[in-house]
Design an enzyme around this catalytic site. Sequence first.
Site, PDB file in Angstrom:
ATOM      1  N   THR A 164       1.054  -1.152  -0.017  1.00 63.74           N
ATOM      2  CA  THR A 164      -0.033   0.113   0.019  1.00 63.74           C
ATOM      3  C   THR A 164       0.878   1.112   0.033  1.00 63.74           C
ATOM      4  O   THR A 164       2.223   1.348   0.135  1.00 63.74           O
ATOM      5  CB  THR A 164      -1.091  -0.047   1.394  1.00 63.74           C
ATOM      6  OG1 THR A 164      -1.811  -1.251   1.119  1.00 63.74           O
ATOM      7  CG2 THR A 164      -1.879   0.927   1.290  1.00 63.74           C
TER       8      THR A 164
ATOM      9  N   ASP B 239      -8.451  -9.591   0.931  1.00 62.25           N
ATOM     10  CA  ASP B 239      -9.106  -8.580   2.332  1.00 62.25           C
ATOM     11  C   ASP B 239     -10.588  -8.923   2.800  1.00 62.25           C
ATOM     12  O   ASP B 239     -11.140  -8.554   3.710  1.00 62.25           O
ATOM     13  CB  ASP B 239      -8.986  -6.989   2.004  1.00 62.25           C
ATOM     14  CG  ASP B 239      -7.681  -6.618   2.358  1.00 62.25           C
ATOM     15  OD1 ASP B 239      -6.948  -7.195   2.862  1.00 62.25           O
ATOM     16  OD2 ASP B 239      -7.286  -5.404   1.861  1.00 62.25           O
TER      17      ASP B 239
HETATM   18  N1  GLY Z   1      -5.084  -3.983   1.522  1.00 64.47           N
HETATM   19  C1  GLY Z   1      -4.929  -3.530   2.938  1.00 64.47           C
HETATM   20  C2  GLY Z   1      -5.938  -2.811   3.244  1.00 64.47           C
HETATM   21  O1  GLY Z   1      -6.981  -2.299   2.468  1.00 64.47           O
HETATM   22  O2  GLY Z   1      -6.172  -2.652   4.786  1.00 64.47           O
END
Ligand code: GLY
Length: 565
Positions: A375, A417
């Site tokens: 991220t 997720d």
């Molecule tokens: N993919 C990590 C988050 O959205 O927390």
Amino acid sequence: MKIQILLFSITAWLYASCTTIDTTQPETGLLTKNAMVVSAHSLASEAGKQALLAGGNAFDAAVATHFTLAVVYPQAGNLGGGGFAVYRLNDGEIGTLDFREKAPLAATKNMYQDSTGQVVPNKSLVGHLAVGVPGSVDGLLKIHEKYGLLPLATILQPAIDLAKNGHAINKTLAKELNRFKTTFLQVNQRQTPYSKEENWNQGDTLINQDLAKTLTAIRDYGRSGFYKGWVAASIISESKKGHGLLTQADLNRYESKWRKPLVGTYKNHKIITMPPPSAGGITLLQMLQGSEFYDLEKSGYNTSETIHKMIEIERRAYADRSTYLGDPAFVEMPLDRLLSTAYNQSKFSNIDPSLATPSSQIKEGQVEVIESMETTHFSILDQAGNAIAITTTLNSYFGSKVVVQGAGFFLNNEMDDFSAKPGVPNQFGLISTAANAIEPEKRMLSSMTPTIVEKEGKIKMVLGTPGGSTIITSVYQTILNTIDHQMTMQQAVNAPKFHSQWLPDKVYFEQGKFDQPLLDSIASLGHQIEFRKALGKLECIMVHKDGSIEGAPDITRNESVAAGF
Ligand code: GLY
């Protein structure tokens, strides 16, 4: 009305006017008077800064920064991913945009399980079936359409030029491209613009003509340049190659959503943050409320007493994250209750100062966590006082590792997720329940926590970080470091971090950054300690009392850069 500005050439100014942090003075970040952009890459921060200098505002700069990150920081910068934006205009208007990915229409609850109901390892993580419907292009274009001043052509040109003419890759990207070289080949069954026979070295030029063509289509046709036409056809054809689920209907129906921000307080500061489908904001506000039951300023920075209480607060807040939260379009969530003083008093005010609470006493379960720092986040404050915090992701580094053939960008693996099966952990070791089960067109729960902090009606901080499940605790600790322990923004970013997420019943500390007697004292209270190389890559801004603006990139954990004037 948009100001008409001539297209400007990227290469000359990018290299001529790059402002970087002096790493020999890490106590204070870059100080400027007018505006600031902080991101994970010098070229992206500079693209944002140049948009501001060209007469744009924070929203133009966000678009320029985002699309440049998609070229120069393909680990997490993206066209094929999603994210969240939290903003505050100079007149005090606040808002958020949710451009999180969605499950494809053909997705099913048990799609990552085998016939015996076991979750198949890596099925939600690597390859075409791991991909959610991308939201970033829709999101960034919506931000531009509503608030931008400059023509899209102006702010996209730096990214197009960098993709077309190439850029000298930094050490981090060279390392990551080499790390995933074999996986790229296995997943794509061909060489991609991100691969070559030999290993990549720092300074090698990465040219991506396919990506330049995609960005040009977005420049010329806006949303339709990505969600329709040849780019959309390439996405669908790529998806089909690996038995993925994306269809034209998925792309047609994707829509980012304006959402009312979550607003809380901590010691006379107003905290403006992201609501579900990110769990980030609510968990952050719960932890800050929990902290108000203790005098953490008095117990002191990084003392055993303070860290113990913060671990206990983190543990309790993450139990709620796992139990209640999901996509608001699909799940009724008790948000008012979760944020009520009475609830949080009963939840947080009973911490035993001399003993860790076993997580099993808060909720049962036993899972393992895998270190993960993917991220990316960027923070922007413009010369007119508008601010935006954006956290955006492909989920894992380079997402699913699938590169859309002919279009040159990675597709996310955000489906991981979701809860592939209640109680079974995802790559971050997070477990969730039916609230986060897979359903067609549902948004998967996130931890991303872009946040803006106000004091006395004025912007004080713009914050955020990558780090999967550790995002929320890193933002929480950074806020406490500035408010309770009076740190500069850069000190708070640099400060060592620790992380507890309820399950597994462990506390992760950054390796080599905490004294052994302190760790021994924390362990003696019953905490099980483990180490991580790094937690978070915070990219933050602080406005000081004298009006100066401090840009604090995470120079100790990444090649991040602040650019301002
Ligand atoms: N993919 C990590 C988050 O959205 O927390």
